[in-house]
Design a protein around this motif. Sequence first.
Motif, PDB file in Angstrom:
ATOM      1  N   PRO A  40      -4.595  10.061  -1.464  1.00 20.09           N
ATOM      2  CA  PRO A  40      -4.534  10.171  -2.822  1.00 20.09           C
ATOM      3  C   PRO A  40      -3.342  10.209  -4.002  1.00 20.09           C
ATOM      4  CG  PRO A  40      -5.772  12.387  -1.843  1.00 20.09           C
ATOM      5  CD  PRO A  40      -5.482  11.131  -1.262  1.00 20.09           C
ATOM      6  N   ILE A  41      -2.091  10.748  -2.889  1.00 20.64           N
ATOM      7  CA  ILE A  41      -0.924  10.515  -2.908  1.00 20.64           C
ATOM      8  C   ILE A  41      -0.231   9.910  -2.173  1.00 20.64           C
ATOM      9  CG2 ILE A  41       1.385  11.857  -4.340  1.00 20.64           C
ATOM     10  CD1 ILE A  41      -0.698  13.586  -4.964  1.00 20.64           C
ATOM     11  N   THR A  42       0.684   8.937  -1.949  1.00 12.71           N
ATOM     12  CA  THR A  42       2.016   8.430  -1.079  1.00 12.71           C
ATOM     13  C   THR A  42       3.390   8.152  -1.253  1.00 12.71           C
ATOM     14  OG1 THR A  42      -0.585   6.627  -0.410  1.00 12.71           O
ATOM     15  CG2 THR A  42       1.269   6.236   0.626  1.00 12.71           C
ATOM     16  N   ALA A  43       4.000   9.123  -0.333  1.00  9.86           N
ATOM     17  CA  ALA A  43       5.455   8.542  -0.771  1.00  9.86           C
ATOM     18  C   ALA A  43       5.783   8.114  -0.125  1.00  9.86           C
ATOM     19  CB  ALA A  43       5.873  10.030  -0.732  1.00  9.86           C
ATOM     20  N   PHE A  44       6.412   6.890  -0.095  1.00 12.24           N
ATOM     21  CA  PHE A  44       7.670   6.280   0.895  1.00 12.24           C
ATOM     22  C   PHE A  44       8.863   6.111   0.236  1.00 12.24           C
ATOM     23  CE2 PHE A  44       3.715   3.625  -0.062  1.00 12.24           C
ATOM     24  CZ  PHE A  44       3.377   3.115   1.114  1.00 12.24           C
ATOM     25  N   ASP A  45       9.388   6.709   1.486  1.00 17.46           N
ATOM     26  CA  ASP A  45      10.550   7.172   1.283  1.00 17.46           C
ATOM     27  C   ASP A  45      11.831   5.411   1.434  1.00 17.46           C
ATOM     28  OD1 ASP A  45      13.357   7.678   1.259  1.00 17.46           O
ATOM     29  OD2 ASP A  45      13.709   9.156   2.509  1.00 17.46           O
ATOM     30  N   GLU A  46      12.575   4.596   0.904  1.00 12.44           N
ATOM     31  CA  GLU A  46      13.102   3.180   1.209  1.00 12.44           C
ATOM     32  C   GLU A  46      11.923   2.265   1.943  1.00 12.44           C
ATOM     33  OE1 GLU A  46      16.016   2.150  -0.077  1.00 12.44           O
ATOM     34  OE2 GLU A  46      16.305   4.105  -0.478  1.00 12.44           O
ATOM     35  N   PRO A  47      10.631   1.910   1.499  1.00  9.72           N
ATOM     36  CA  PRO A  47      10.098   1.737   2.932  1.00  9.72           C
ATOM     37  C   PRO A  47      10.047   0.519   2.465  1.00  9.72           C
ATOM     38  CG  PRO A  47       9.105   1.558   0.297  1.00  9.72           C
ATOM     39  CD  PRO A  47      10.431   2.492   0.296  1.00  9.72           C
ATOM     40  N   VAL A  48      10.931  -0.458   2.601  1.00  8.98           N
ATOM     41  CA  VAL A  48      11.747  -1.627   2.934  1.00  8.98           C
ATOM     42  C   VAL A  48      12.833  -1.978   3.686  1.00  8.98           C
ATOM     43  CG1 VAL A  48      10.291  -3.058   1.099  1.00  8.98           C
ATOM     44  CG2 VAL A  48      12.459  -2.329   0.485  1.00  8.98           C
ATOM     45  N   LEU A  49      13.393  -0.610   3.825  1.00  5.79           N
ATOM     46  CA  LEU A  49      14.787  -0.879   4.627  1.00  5.79           C
ATOM     47  C   LEU A  49      14.951  -1.466   6.098  1.00  5.79           C
ATOM     48  CD1 LEU A  49      16.640   0.884   3.307  1.00  5.79           C
ATOM     49  CD2 LEU A  49      17.066   2.564   5.474  1.00  5.79           C
ATOM     50  N   GLY A  50      15.748  -2.501   6.204  1.00  3.04           N
ATOM     51  CA  GLY A  50      15.445  -3.657   7.391  1.00  3.04           C
ATOM     52  C   GLY A  50      14.583  -4.605   6.558  1.00  3.04           C
ATOM     53  N   LEU A  51      14.165  -4.681   6.132  1.00  2.00           N
ATOM     54  CA  LEU A  51      12.759  -5.767   5.801  1.00  2.00           C
ATOM     55  C   LEU A  51      13.878  -6.994   5.251  1.00  2.00           C
ATOM     56  CD1 LEU A  51       9.724  -4.019   5.180  1.00  2.00           C
ATOM     57  CD2 LEU A  51      10.317  -4.783   7.113  1.00  2.00           C
ATOM     58  N   ASP A  52      13.419  -8.658   5.898  1.00  2.00           N
ATOM     59  CA  ASP A  52      13.662  -9.468   5.098  1.00  2.00           C
ATOM     60  C   ASP A  52      13.075  -9.834   3.550  1.00  2.00           C
ATOM     61  OD1 ASP A  52      11.470 -11.465   5.517  1.00  2.00           O
ATOM     62  OD2 ASP A  52      12.234 -11.032   7.673  1.00  2.00           O
ATOM     63  N   PRO A  53      13.855 -10.303   2.353  1.00  2.57           N
ATOM     64  CA  PRO A  53      12.787 -10.654   1.335  1.00  2.57           C
ATOM     65  C   PRO A  53      11.472 -11.319   1.337  1.00  2.57           C
ATOM     66  CG  PRO A  53      15.270 -12.060   1.305  1.00  2.57           C
ATOM     67  CD  PRO A  53      15.501 -11.231   3.010  1.00  2.57           C
ATOM     68  N   LEU A  54      11.732 -12.248   2.357  1.00  4.35           N
ATOM     69  CA  LEU A  54       9.868 -12.998   2.305  1.00  4.35           C
ATOM     70  C   LEU A  54       8.624 -11.332   2.735  1.00  4.35           C
ATOM     71  CD1 LEU A  54      10.010 -16.555   4.295  1.00  4.35           C
ATOM     72  CD2 LEU A  54       9.469 -15.639   2.081  1.00  4.35           C
ATOM     73  N   MET A  55       8.805 -10.780   3.736  1.00  2.00           N
ATOM     74  CA  MET A  55       8.359  -9.161   3.882  1.00  2.00           C
ATOM     75  C   MET A  55       8.481  -8.507   2.778  1.00  2.00           C
ATOM     76  SD  MET A  55       6.722  -9.266   6.657  1.00  2.00           S
ATOM     77  CE  MET A  55       7.047  -9.298   8.658  1.00  2.00           C
ATOM     78  N   ARG A  56       9.311  -8.572   2.631  1.00  2.00           N
ATOM     79  CA  ARG A  56       9.442  -7.195   0.986  1.00  2.00           C
ATOM     80  C   ARG A  56       8.226  -7.653   0.677  1.00  2.00           C
ATOM     81  NH1 ARG A  56      15.529  -6.931   1.397  1.00  2.00           N
ATOM     82  NH2 ARG A  56      15.604  -7.782  -0.694  1.00  2.00           N
ATOM     83  N   GLU A  57       8.331  -9.028   0.088  1.00  2.00           N
ATOM     84  CA  GLU A  57       7.235  -9.593  -1.134  1.00  2.00           C
ATOM     85  C   GLU A  57       6.250  -9.170  -0.664  1.00  2.00           C
ATOM     86  OE1 GLU A  57       8.905 -10.621  -3.609  1.00  2.00           O
ATOM     87  OE2 GLU A  57       6.145 -10.916  -4.529  1.00  2.00           O
ATOM     88  N   LYS A  58       5.845  -9.794   0.821  1.00  2.00           N
ATOM     89  CA  LYS A  58       4.621  -9.156   1.168  1.00  2.00           C
ATOM     90  C   LYS A  58       4.092  -7.778   1.114  1.00  2.00           C
ATOM     91  CE  LYS A  58       2.380 -11.564   5.319  1.00  2.00           C
ATOM     92  NZ  LYS A  58       3.449 -12.105   6.519  1.00  2.00           N
ATOM     93  N   PHE A  59       5.064  -6.970   1.360  1.00  2.00           N
ATOM     94  CA  PHE A  59       4.843  -5.658   1.018  1.00  2.00           C
ATOM     95  C   PHE A  59       4.171  -4.673  -0.070  1.00  2.00           C
ATOM     96  CE2 PHE A  59       6.677  -1.524  -0.058  1.00  2.00           C
ATOM     97  CZ  PHE A  59       5.829  -0.388   0.210  1.00  2.00           C
ATOM     98  N   TYR A  60       5.067  -5.913  -1.207  1.00  2.00           N
ATOM     99  CA  TYR A  60       5.129  -4.934  -2.675  1.00  2.00           C
ATOM    100  C   TYR A  60       3.554  -6.224  -2.873  1.00  2.00           C
ATOM    101  CZ  TYR A  60       9.493  -4.502  -2.502  1.00  2.00           C
ATOM    102  OH  TYR A  60      10.757  -3.995  -2.609  1.00  2.00           O
ATOM    103  N   ASN A  61       2.874  -6.990  -2.634  1.00  2.00           N
ATOM    104  CA  ASN A  61       1.842  -8.271  -3.299  1.00  2.00           C
ATOM    105  C   ASN A  61       0.455  -6.898  -2.030  1.00  2.00           C
ATOM    106  OD1 ASN A  61       2.770  -9.639  -4.533  1.00  2.00           O
ATOM    107  ND2 ASN A  61       3.028 -11.442  -2.586  1.00  2.00           N
ATOM    108  N   ILE A  62       0.935  -6.422  -0.976  1.00  2.00           N
ATOM    109  CA  ILE A  62      -0.024  -5.709  -0.633  1.00  2.00           C
ATOM    110  C   ILE A  62      -0.205  -4.886  -1.243  1.00  2.00           C
ATOM    111  CG2 ILE A  62      -1.082  -4.671   1.790  1.00  2.00           C
ATOM    112  CD1 ILE A  62       0.561  -6.950   3.208  1.00  2.00           C
ATOM    113  N   LEU A  63       0.712  -4.077  -1.172  1.00  2.00           N
ATOM    114  CA  LEU A  63       0.782  -2.740  -2.000  1.00  2.00           C
ATOM    115  C   LEU A  63      -0.052  -3.005  -3.494  1.00  2.00           C
ATOM    116  CD1 LEU A  63       1.347   0.146  -2.500  1.00  2.00           C
ATOM    117  CD2 LEU A  63       3.468  -0.336  -3.529  1.00  2.00           C
ATOM    118  N   VAL A  64       0.210  -4.098  -4.163  1.00  2.00           N
ATOM    119  CA  VAL A  64      -0.189  -3.900  -5.224  1.00  2.00           C
ATOM    120  C   VAL A  64      -2.278  -4.255  -5.367  1.00  2.00           C
ATOM    121  CG1 VAL A  64      -0.112  -5.727  -7.714  1.00  2.00           C
ATOM    122  CG2 VAL A  64       1.830  -4.920  -6.608  1.00  2.00           C
ATOM    123  N   GLU A  65      -2.157  -5.957  -4.420  1.00  2.00           N
ATOM    124  CA  GLU A  65      -3.385  -6.183  -4.145  1.00  2.00           C
ATOM    125  C   GLU A  65      -3.773  -4.893  -4.015  1.00  2.00           C
ATOM    126  OE1 GLU A  65      -3.527  -9.136  -1.183  1.00  2.00           O
ATOM    127  OE2 GLU A  65      -2.704 -10.410  -2.982  1.00  2.00           O
TER     128      GLU A  65
END
Lengths: 227, 292
Positions: free
Chosen positions: B148-173
């Motif tokens: 019900p509550i998910t906390a991410f601390d700097e979740p995209v650390l070490g990810l390249d821009p493409l993978m970061r974008e993928k993460f944001y898209n999956i998160l929103v979907e």
Amino acid sequence: MNRSLSIVKANSNILKFSFFVFILAVALQGVLDTVFNMSGINDTIGISVANVITVFLLVVPLILPLYFFRRLLSLGASRKDYMNGIIWTYVFYSIIFSLFNMIWYFFESNYLNASVREYFNIMAIFNWDRSGVVGMFLYQFFSYLLVISFINLLVTCYKHVLGIGLYIVLSIVIPVSMAIGTLREGVGIGLSYLLYNPSIVMQIVFSSIVTIILFYFSWWFIKRREV
Amino acid sequence: MQVVLETKNLLKNYGSTEALKNINIQLEENRIYGLLGRNGAGKTTFLNLISGSIFQDEGDIQFYGNQLKRGETPKSLCYVKEKNLFFGGAKVIDLLEYAAPYYENWDWDFANKLLKLFELDPNKKFRKLSRGMESLVGITIGLASRAPITAFDEPVLGLDPLMREKFYNILVEDFAEHPRTIFMSTHLIDEVSKIVEKIYIMESGSIKLSDDMENIKNKSYFISGKNTEVESFLQDKNMIHRETHGSIAIAAIFDTLTIEEKEKAAAMELTVDNMPLQKFFSYYAIGGDGNE
């Protein structure tokens, strides 16, 4: 997967490597010992291989509280999950090693002692073999769990000021109680109640009470331990 | 909307250092929040406190109105740390199996789908993963937990821009299909601005700003022009940064500009531009008027 089962599985995964190294060391020692014995260099009574392997049980409560706590909580477990999980792990390993020791003891006393060499075995030393097969298992199981709970407490409390206090108290109490005759006698009597009580029922009751108390104190420290 | 997490006057000291000072935060259900701040601002300490990993010196933490007691772990929270302290010798799939029992809504189908999307080899040992891959294991646990509550601390650390974008898209979907409260600490405000509804900015252990992302976007401007004109125009405005280059000044403001004020600026030959959020964050987090 059930939470405790998942913790036992994770613990086993962690302990796998340490156990492998330990077994390797025991095997090497065993080979050298046999060679020396056969060549007549060392013809004293040997120590049961199963007993030596069972020493690994003392390593388990050294590794888990130090290595496992933070990692398990990072996966989402609570302190209560951790505590339940490691107790189940200790129970699991105590059962395994008790059974292993029993099987080996039969093999050792019926075959090795007669044909190869005589061995010291904790089962005979503590008279744990006086109440049949079930008794052998129960004596071992409750004694192992008691010792594990004590080591677990010592390792768990190290970050708390009261834990340091406990270390200081023990470092004073143990040498003093060994040095003074009457105290030494008292310690002996206490241990005989807990580890080699002639009455198996009394042993189970006493060692269970002490084990529960020791685990409770470990829980007290765990509740106050930060990740 | 129901408040799912509330902190009241949260205080945490490390020796004589005040790590957190009177933090009051309210998170509502089914919203995505951003937590911004420079290194050492107190973000991780705050997340560690609400997850029950460490203990506050003063103040309350409540989940769904129930106080989090000392030593408790909130059942409704999945906290993905910046530095995952997972078992190095375990395989990725083992880690998911170890984590799954702690989350009531854990979705194995989704977890397996995420492994494929993130190109994570389930049989690879955690210690053999790159820093980015390690982050992805944490992200997979965070998303598949459907807590019900998910906390991410700097979740995209070490990810390249493409993978970061993928993460944001999956998160929103996934958020659209399974709404829940997401609380994400990050430095990359521009990247999260499309998904985050409200942000908290922390500085030196305090909440310096809490506002809806839309409000921040609508109140962040660059004003540039002649030094004297800029100074005159910004007299009663909240200036967060200013640079001068000879007779030209560029000021960053965090304030409302009405249509009349924009017309007035044009009449004074001043240029008004929207400020990139990353700039806003760096000026605002640095603090003061930032005159150079």
